[in-house]
Design a protein around this motif. Structure first.
Motif, mmCIF file in Angstrom:
data_model
loop_
_atom_site.group_PDB
_atom_site.id
_atom_site.type_symbol
_atom_site.label_atom_id
_atom_site.label_comp_id
_atom_site.label_asym_id
_atom_site.label_seq_id
_atom_site.Cartn_x
_atom_site.Cartn_y
_atom_site.Cartn_z
ATOM 1 N N THR A 20 0.840 -1.182 0.000
ATOM 2 C CA THR A 20 0.000 0.000 0.000
ATOM 3 C C THR A 20 0.874 1.229 0.000
ATOM 4 O O THR A 20 2.021 1.197 0.417
ATOM 5 C CB THR A 20 -0.897 0.024 1.249
ATOM 6 O OG1 THR A 20 -0.067 0.097 2.405
ATOM 7 C CG2 THR A 20 -1.753 -1.223 1.334
ATOM 8 N N CYS A 175 -2.326 -9.908 -1.806
ATOM 9 C CA CYS A 175 -2.818 -8.545 -1.669
ATOM 10 C C CYS A 175 -3.376 -8.314 -0.266
ATOM 11 O O CYS A 175 -3.098 -7.292 0.370
ATOM 12 C CB CYS A 175 -3.883 -8.283 -2.728
ATOM 13 S SG CYS A 175 -4.515 -6.590 -2.760
ATOM 14 N N LYS A 179 -1.979 -5.679 2.565
ATOM 15 C CA LYS A 179 -2.813 -4.633 3.158
ATOM 16 C C LYS A 179 -2.698 -4.647 4.675
ATOM 17 O O LYS A 179 -2.620 -3.591 5.312
ATOM 18 C CB LYS A 179 -4.271 -4.814 2.739
ATOM 19 C CG LYS A 179 -4.541 -4.457 1.286
ATOM 20 C CD LYS A 179 -5.988 -4.663 0.906
ATOM 21 C CE LYS A 179 -6.909 -3.697 1.617
ATOM 22 N NZ LYS A 179 -8.313 -3.842 1.163
ATOM 23 N N ASP A 180 -2.631 -5.834 5.265
ATOM 24 C CA ASP A 180 -2.488 -5.940 6.714
ATOM 25 C C ASP A 180 -1.121 -5.448 7.175
ATOM 26 O O ASP A 180 -0.988 -4.938 8.297
ATOM 27 C CB ASP A 180 -2.698 -7.382 7.167
ATOM 28 C CG ASP A 180 -4.165 -7.766 7.247
ATOM 29 O OD1 ASP A 180 -5.015 -6.888 6.976
ATOM 30 O OD2 ASP A 180 -4.470 -8.934 7.559
ATOM 31 N N GLN A 182 0.438 -2.959 5.849
ATOM 32 C CA GLN A 182 0.461 -1.498 5.684
ATOM 33 C C GLN A 182 1.830 -1.022 5.187
ATOM 34 O O GLN A 182 2.463 -0.141 5.764
ATOM 35 C CB GLN A 182 0.095 -0.809 6.998
ATOM 36 C CG GLN A 182 -1.269 -1.198 7.525
ATOM 37 C CD GLN A 182 -1.597 -0.536 8.842
ATOM 38 O OE1 GLN A 182 -1.023 0.488 9.194
ATOM 39 N NE2 GLN A 182 -2.517 -1.126 9.585
ATOM 40 N N TYR A 194 0.783 -1.994 -8.673
ATOM 41 C CA TYR A 194 -0.072 -3.169 -8.551
ATOM 42 C C TYR A 194 -0.355 -3.816 -9.897
ATOM 43 O O TYR A 194 -0.854 -4.934 -9.959
ATOM 44 C CB TYR A 194 -1.397 -2.779 -7.889
ATOM 45 C CG TYR A 194 -1.327 -2.687 -6.390
ATOM 46 C CD1 TYR A 194 -1.388 -3.824 -5.602
ATOM 47 C CD2 TYR A 194 -1.202 -1.448 -5.760
ATOM 48 C CE1 TYR A 194 -1.319 -3.741 -4.220
ATOM 49 C CE2 TYR A 194 -1.141 -1.351 -4.379
ATOM 50 C CZ TYR A 194 -1.199 -2.496 -3.611
ATOM 51 O OH TYR A 194 -1.128 -2.414 -2.243
ATOM 52 N N THR A 223 -3.084 1.759 -6.371
ATOM 53 C CA THR A 223 -4.086 1.340 -5.395
ATOM 54 C C THR A 223 -4.276 -0.177 -5.441
ATOM 55 O O THR A 223 -4.249 -0.781 -6.517
ATOM 56 C CB THR A 223 -5.435 2.022 -5.657
ATOM 57 O OG1 THR A 223 -5.847 1.742 -7.017
ATOM 58 C CG2 THR A 223 -5.310 3.531 -5.490
ATOM 59 N N PRO A 224 -4.463 -0.805 -4.289
ATOM 60 C CA PRO A 224 -4.594 -2.272 -4.242
ATOM 61 C C PRO A 224 -5.882 -2.745 -4.907
ATOM 62 O O PRO A 224 -6.923 -2.094 -4.781
ATOM 63 C CB PRO A 224 -4.586 -2.581 -2.755
ATOM 64 C CG PRO A 224 -5.037 -1.319 -2.094
ATOM 65 C CD PRO A 224 -4.519 -0.211 -2.938
ATOM 66 N N CYS A 226 -7.519 -5.422 -4.070
ATOM 67 C CA CYS A 226 -8.309 -6.287 -3.180
ATOM 68 C C CYS A 226 -9.003 -5.480 -2.093
ATOM 69 O O CYS A 226 -8.719 -4.299 -1.910
ATOM 70 C CB CYS A 226 -7.395 -7.330 -2.528
ATOM 71 S SG CYS A 226 -5.977 -6.639 -1.642
#
Length: 226
Positions: A20, A175, A179-180, A182, A194, A223-224, A226
């Motif tokens: 991210t 993905c 995100k987790d 960060q 991405y 931008t991701p 997922c």
């Protein structure tokens, strides 16, 4: 002097990385995650190690398969990929044993021998991997292999549609893991795309935007999905 053209398995060269763009970058950091800080010094050291490996490869007539000018982005991609897969393993309860890692390294060594090169030259020239990161590469492959077996029940699909569906599921899991974490990349070293799942050089945002040509590279997707 002979030129050796080498390719790692598609899973190596097309390794996915999802990060991210959020989060602040502290001084001296190449990238930050909730799991670990990658310092600029660490990245600089690994870039130097890969550059040294490239010189050794060149003396043997082995050409790098990736753009030499983008070594920092390639190395940072790998350093972040290792964290992504560690998080993926944690999320899915995957435990990797030393023997599983060694099995993957043995497979890489066998592939290198088929190309009549050392495993260090194999991973550096073909995958832009600093040779001292071989243990991390072995763990990465072990996690990928274990997760794939969990998804397909040990029955690797042979039809193209099945293979694409499997890769989509793996990419989605990557993905979510990213995100987790960060993850934030220092703009000095690039930004995450991405679209290609890699760290790419950041554009000069102070320069006037040129008129894109029909052959220009597509704009990175920041931008991701997922």
């Amino acid at each position: 002097m002979r030129r050796t053209s080498m390719q790692l398995a598609a899973a190596v060269l097309a390794s996915s990385l999802a990060v991210t763009a959020c989060g602040s970058i502290k001084m001296g950091a190449a990238a930050l995650t909730t799991q670990q800080r990658i310092s600029s010094a660490t990245l600089t050291d690994q870039v130097a190690r890969l550059t040294t490996a490239y010189r050794a490869d060149g003396r043997k007539g082995i050409k790098p398969q990736r753009p030499v000018a983008q070594v920092p982005q390639q190395v940072l991609t790998w350093l972040l990929t290792f964290q992504i897969y560690n998080e993926l393993a944690a999320q899915h309860g995957i435990t990797i044993t030393p023997s599983a890692v060694q099995s993957q390294l043995s497979a890489l060594t066998a592939q290198a021998q088929q190309q009549k090169v050392s495993v260090d030259a194999y991973v550096s020239a073909a995958g832009a991997v600093p040779p001292d990161l071989l243990p991390q590469i072995g763990r990465y492959f072990a996690i990928l292999s274990a997760f794939q077996r969990r998804l397909d029940g040990g029955r690797t699909p042979t039809a193209q549609a099945g293979q694409q569906a499997l890769q989509s599921r793996i990419a989605h899991a990557q993905c979510l893991a990213a995100k987790d974490l960060q993850i934030a990349v220092n703009p000095q070293y690039g930004e995450f795309d991405y679209g290609t799942y890699s760290v790419v050089p950041a554009p000069n945002r102070l320069a006037a935007a040129p008129t894109p040509s029909p052959s220009a590279s597509p704009k990175p997707r920041l931008t991701p999905p997922c």
